[in-house]
Design a protein around this motif. Structure first.
Motif, PDB file in Angstrom:
ATOM      1  N   GLY A  94       1.122  -1.617   0.247  1.00  0.00           N
ATOM      2  CA  GLY A  94      -0.341   0.127   0.062  1.00  0.00           C
ATOM      3  C   GLY A  94       0.769   1.059   0.054  1.00  0.00           C
ATOM      4  O   GLY A  94       0.307   3.091   0.032  1.00  0.00           O
ATOM      5  N   ALA A  95       2.665   1.187   0.072  1.00  0.00           N
ATOM      6  CA  ALA A  95       2.755   2.303  -0.047  1.00  0.00           C
ATOM      7  C   ALA A  95       2.592   3.186  -1.215  1.00  0.00           C
ATOM      8  O   ALA A  95       3.185   4.204  -1.043  1.00  0.00           O
ATOM      9  CB  ALA A  95       4.664   2.035   0.380  1.00  0.00           C
ATOM     10  N   ARG A 136       0.095   4.287  -2.547  1.00  0.00           N
ATOM     11  CA  ARG A 136      -0.757   5.008  -2.311  1.00  0.00           C
ATOM     12  C   ARG A 136      -0.255   6.025  -1.873  1.00  0.00           C
ATOM     13  O   ARG A 136      -1.151   7.215  -2.218  1.00  0.00           O
ATOM     14  CB  ARG A 136      -2.247   4.216  -1.620  1.00  0.00           C
ATOM     15  CG  ARG A 136      -2.406   2.845  -1.970  1.00  0.00           C
ATOM     16  CD  ARG A 136      -3.294   2.422  -1.110  1.00  0.00           C
ATOM     17  NE  ARG A 136      -4.432   2.179  -1.918  1.00  0.00           N
ATOM     18  CZ  ARG A 136      -5.372   0.788  -1.092  1.00  0.00           C
ATOM     19  NH1 ARG A 136      -5.778   1.221  -0.100  1.00  0.00           N
ATOM     20  NH2 ARG A 136      -6.113   0.487  -2.358  1.00  0.00           N
ATOM     21  N   HIS A 137       0.527   6.498  -0.629  1.00  0.00           N
ATOM     22  CA  HIS A 137       0.416   7.844  -0.263  1.00  0.00           C
ATOM     23  C   HIS A 137       1.474   8.232  -1.224  1.00  0.00           C
ATOM     24  O   HIS A 137       1.332   9.966  -1.446  1.00  0.00           O
ATOM     25  CB  HIS A 137       1.839   7.571   0.813  1.00  0.00           C
ATOM     26  CG  HIS A 137       1.278   6.704   1.923  1.00  0.00           C
ATOM     27  ND1 HIS A 137       0.283   7.559   2.560  1.00  0.00           N
ATOM     28  CD2 HIS A 137       1.731   6.084   2.681  1.00  0.00           C
ATOM     29  CE1 HIS A 137      -0.599   6.725   3.739  1.00  0.00           C
ATOM     30  NE2 HIS A 137       0.331   5.458   3.326  1.00  0.00           N
ATOM     31  N   VAL A 138       2.067   8.000  -1.941  1.00  0.00           N
ATOM     32  CA  VAL A 138       3.141   8.942  -3.110  1.00  0.00           C
ATOM     33  C   VAL A 138       2.333   9.741  -4.479  1.00  0.00           C
ATOM     34  O   VAL A 138       1.731  10.395  -4.664  1.00  0.00           O
ATOM     35  CB  VAL A 138       3.713   8.085  -3.887  1.00  0.00           C
ATOM     36  CG1 VAL A 138       4.863   8.560  -5.272  1.00  0.00           C
ATOM     37  CG2 VAL A 138       4.266   7.324  -2.835  1.00  0.00           C
ATOM     38  N   LEU A 139       0.656   8.358  -4.828  1.00  0.00           N
ATOM     39  CA  LEU A 139       0.073   8.691  -5.521  1.00  0.00           C
ATOM     40  C   LEU A 139      -1.317   9.559  -5.233  1.00  0.00           C
ATOM     41  O   LEU A 139      -1.284  10.732  -6.132  1.00  0.00           O
ATOM     42  CB  LEU A 139      -1.042   8.038  -6.074  1.00  0.00           C
ATOM     43  CG  LEU A 139       0.111   6.487  -7.041  1.00  0.00           C
ATOM     44  CD1 LEU A 139      -0.723   5.313  -7.587  1.00  0.00           C
ATOM     45  CD2 LEU A 139       0.942   7.483  -8.283  1.00  0.00           C
ATOM     46  N   ILE A 140      -1.845   9.905  -4.306  1.00  0.00           N
ATOM     47  CA  ILE A 140      -2.633  10.777  -4.135  1.00  0.00           C
ATOM     48  C   ILE A 140      -1.851  11.712  -3.349  1.00  0.00           C
ATOM     49  O   ILE A 140      -2.406  13.261  -3.419  1.00  0.00           O
ATOM     50  CB  ILE A 140      -2.946   9.958  -2.204  1.00  0.00           C
ATOM     51  CG1 ILE A 140      -3.841   9.001  -2.679  1.00  0.00           C
ATOM     52  CG2 ILE A 140      -3.884  11.539  -1.544  1.00  0.00           C
ATOM     53  CD1 ILE A 140      -4.033   8.586  -1.301  1.00  0.00           C
ATOM     54  N   ARG A 141      -0.292  12.387  -2.926  1.00  0.00           N
ATOM     55  CA  ARG A 141      -0.001  13.419  -2.845  1.00  0.00           C
ATOM     56  C   ARG A 141       0.758  14.165  -3.720  1.00  0.00           C
ATOM     57  O   ARG A 141      -0.165  15.738  -3.890  1.00  0.00           O
ATOM     58  CB  ARG A 141       1.393  12.675  -1.349  1.00  0.00           C
ATOM     59  CG  ARG A 141       0.129  12.151  -0.094  1.00  0.00           C
ATOM     60  CD  ARG A 141       1.359  12.871   0.941  1.00  0.00           C
ATOM     61  NE  ARG A 141       0.795  11.792   2.233  1.00  0.00           N
ATOM     62  CZ  ARG A 141       1.809  11.885   3.121  1.00  0.00           C
ATOM     63  NH1 ARG A 141       2.454  11.082   3.524  1.00  0.00           N
ATOM     64  NH2 ARG A 141       0.486  11.056   4.306  1.00  0.00           N
ATOM     65  N   ARG A 142       1.681  13.756  -4.622  1.00  0.00           N
ATOM     66  CA  ARG A 142       1.589  13.830  -5.178  1.00  0.00           C
ATOM     67  C   ARG A 142       2.331  13.599  -7.060  1.00  0.00           C
ATOM     68  O   ARG A 142       2.317  14.268  -7.694  1.00  0.00           O
ATOM     69  CB  ARG A 142       3.535  15.112  -4.699  1.00  0.00           C
ATOM     70  CG  ARG A 142       3.889  15.772  -5.592  1.00  0.00           C
ATOM     71  CD  ARG A 142       4.904  16.326  -4.249  1.00  0.00           C
ATOM     72  NE  ARG A 142       5.958  17.295  -4.777  1.00  0.00           N
ATOM     73  CZ  ARG A 142       6.758  17.646  -4.152  1.00  0.00           C
ATOM     74  NH1 ARG A 142       7.097  17.654  -3.229  1.00  0.00           N
ATOM     75  NH2 ARG A 142       7.491  19.142  -5.164  1.00  0.00           N
ATOM     76  N   VAL A 143       2.146  12.015  -6.780  1.00  0.00           N
ATOM     77  CA  VAL A 143       2.794  12.042  -7.998  1.00  0.00           C
ATOM     78  C   VAL A 143       1.646  11.518  -9.186  1.00  0.00           C
ATOM     79  O   VAL A 143       0.706  10.682  -8.653  1.00  0.00           O
ATOM     80  CB  VAL A 143       3.679  11.322  -7.740  1.00  0.00           C
ATOM     81  CG1 VAL A 143       3.985  10.180  -9.187  1.00  0.00           C
ATOM     82  CG2 VAL A 143       4.622  11.521  -6.920  1.00  0.00           C
TER      83      VAL A 143
END
Lengths: 319, 284
Positions: free
Chosen positions: B99-100, B102-109
């Motif tokens: 799930g790591a 998901r943080h990247v995709l939601i925040r900025r990328v």
């Protein structure tokens, strides 16, 4: 920290959302809105589609039809919010090989508007002493704390939390509840909380939606939901028969039980207990105790989701 | 590409702190050095035995470092490409499992930005592994053997300059398919449902290509894998290994050389485009 200017844009608007897994419909014409600066609870039975709803909102799962806007953005454009939207998932979703500090440093690389340092958020969540521990060495509760800490590095306008209380001890739950209240009050951050822990939601939520069988069965302000629910009032007095005659004329009062000596049980639908007390005392009834039994979210939830009010409850186990 | 640089920084941050990425960079060089040391020990033992028995004075082929140099590269590049394909396949799929990402995709990328950042991270790891492998090979072969022309009966068969030029050509041709192989790993990673499935599929297909290139005949020349050093090696680098040992039957077909130079590139582009298209609609 200075309170941020109130954001008037709706954090979340979901209209007519439909999602099927194969032939099985999971979400059916689902409508959901989170108002600015609201703490909105989303509850439902296992398999009611809560996680699927959140995954669709966050752009992690394609949906069949409907419209979703998160701070005005489509789900697949959430990255454009530059950190205004953050989410904490049911599983902590962290790199197991990194330490707590490294996890927060990694998150800060993705944070365009960092307002707190990794050490500050560690202290805020009480995980400072685990700073050098690898994520895989932590308990579930501390992994969840780390996951929440990641979200607090920036200044998000909208935070989505899926089962935020899972794995937390009582102190941890209190910390998270206090944190949600504080961020909501001081920074105007809106929250969407999906949880089974209704008593916790009751403490912190301003709004509540109950998801049942793929649809939002109820959605409103929590105080309105309570007001719409009848509240019981236990009146301990010296003359139950006379008291019954007095209160039966008061609008919104229904006599429920008089069988116990010295105890009158009333069902209130909007009536003010203070007014009842005043009438009784004015007519010479000695009232020794008034005990309101307020309706809870749990009772409301059970009322909506109980098999009696439905065909047969949750029919399949959708995440 | 939205958030590509932020994603690249974040990916490198994790890779630099990951034991698997460190192992990936160090392991090919370590294995090749160990292999060369064992070969030298075996050679020394063999020479001692032959000296005691009074025969075998032809040490030209074994004492020249070039043969070992090329063999070491063939071994190292085979190991490196297989382990990097496995890592590329694991990278995206594992982050989806935990799930790591998901943080990247939601925040900025954006999703394409993340896939490209993963691919570039694997390329940078490959570059680091290659640099370490090259340094290791140069050091160990120079330490254990002597570089020089191939001489037989006092006659110079191949001069040092020609050897260097052929070795350089062999290495260049062997490295051209590597980015395509890694892009294939990332594509499998995006397509797979789990990290385990991704690694198994990527390694399985890579090894299957090895088997098939032997039976495809001339058609195999249109497959990027044909030009990679591998367990069933058909690369020019393998021919160079024979050339620097004095074999005179080594010839390279100019057409094959040309195919080696360009065939992997459109396949690289194809894998990347498919990965970018798939990731846009994939449930993560």
């Amino acid at each position: 920290m200075a309170a941020r200017q109130a954001n008037t844009e709706a954090p979340l608007s979901v209209t007519g959302l439909n999602k099927r897994y194969g032939a099985t419909p999971v979400l059916m014409d689902l409508n959901l809105a989170v108002e600015p600066a609201a703490v909105h609870g989303l509850v439902g039975l296992n398999g009611s589609g809560k996680t699927t709803t959140l995954e669709c909102i966050l752009g992690m799962r394609p949906f069949d039809s409907g419209e979703i806007r998160v701070l005005g953005l489509r789900p697949n454009e959430l990255y454009r919010s530059q950190g205004s939207v953050v989410s904490i998932f049911d599983s902590p979703s962290l790199h197991p090989q990194l330490t707590v500090r490294q996890t927060l440093e990694h998150a800060s690389l993705l944070c365009t508007r960092a307002v707190r340092s990794p050490s500050q958020v560690e202290e805020l969540l009480g995980i400072g002493k685990y700073s050098r521990y690898r994520i895989r060495e932590l308990s579930l509760g501390n992994r969840r704390r780390t996951s929440i800490a990641q979200a607090l590095l920036g200044q998000p306008g909208f935070v989505i939390l899926d089962e935020p209380f899972n794995g937390l001890d009582a102190g941890g739950v209190d910390d998270v509840l206090a944190l949600i209240s504080r961020l909501n009050r001081e920074e105007g951050t809106a929250f969407l909380l999906s949880s089974h822990q209704l008593p916790y939601l009751e403490q912190v939520c301003s709004h509540l939606s109950i998801l049942h069988k793929g649809r939002i069965a109820v959605s409103d302000r929590v105080d309105k939901l309570f007001n719409a629910q009848s509240t019981r009032l236990l009146v301990h007095c010296d003359d139950v028969v006379r008291a019954c005659a007095i209160v039966q004329d008061i609008p919104g009062v229904q006599i429920e039980d008089t069988s116990e000596a010295g105890l009158l049980t009333l069902k209130l639908a909007g009536a003010n207990p203070g007014l009842i007390n005043q009438r009784l005392v004015h007519k010479g009834i000695m009232v020794s105790e008034l005990v309101p039994e307020r309706a809870s979210l749990t009772s409301l939830f059970h009322q909506i989701t109980s098999p009696a009010s439905n065909d047969k409850g949750a029919e399949r186990g959708v995440a | 590409m939205n958030g590509f640089l932020a994603a690249l920084k974040a990916e490198l941050y994790v890779a630099l702190r990951s034991n698997s990425a460190r192992l990936l960079v160090v392991l090919p060089a370590f294995i090749v050095i160990a292999r060369a040391s064992v070969v030298k020990l075996t050679e020394t033992g063999q020479q001692a035995r032959e000296a005691l028995l009074g025969g075998g004075d032809d040490v030209t082929a074994t004492s020249n470092a070039w043969g070992h140099f090329v063999d070491s590269f063939t071994t190292g590049l085979t190991l490196m490409s297989l382990s990097l394909v496995a890592y590329a396949a694991w990278s995206f799929a594992n982050d989806r499992d935990t799930g790591a990402l998901r943080h990247v995709l939601i925040r900025r990328v954006s999703r394409p930005g993340l896939v490209l950042a993963k691919l570039l991270t694997v390329y940078l790891l490959a570059l680091a592994a290659l640099v370490l492998l090259s340094l290791g090979i140069v050091a160990i072969t120079a330490l254990l053997w002597d570089f020089g022309p191939v001489v037989e009966d006092g006659y110079e068969l191949i001069g040092s300059d020609e050897i260097r030029s052929e070795v350089w050509l062999g290495l260049r041709l062997a490295l051209i398919p590597l980015p395509t192989a890694l892009a294939f790993g990332v594509l499998v990673s995006v397509l797979a449902q789990s990290a385990t499935q991704a690694v198994t599929a990527a390694l399985g297909v890579t090894l299957a290509l090895d088997v098939f290139k032997g039976v495809l005949g001339d058609a195999a020349r249109y497959l990027y894998a044909s030009f990679q050093p591998s367990l069933i090696d058909q690369s020019y680098l393998q021919d160079v290994g024979r050339l620097v040992r004095g074999y005179s039957d080594v010839m390279i077909d100019p057409q094959v050389l040309s195919l080696n130079a360009w065939v992997p590139l459109p396949q690289l582009a194809l894998f990347v485009v498919i990965a970018l298209l798939v990731v846009r609609r994939k449930a993560l």
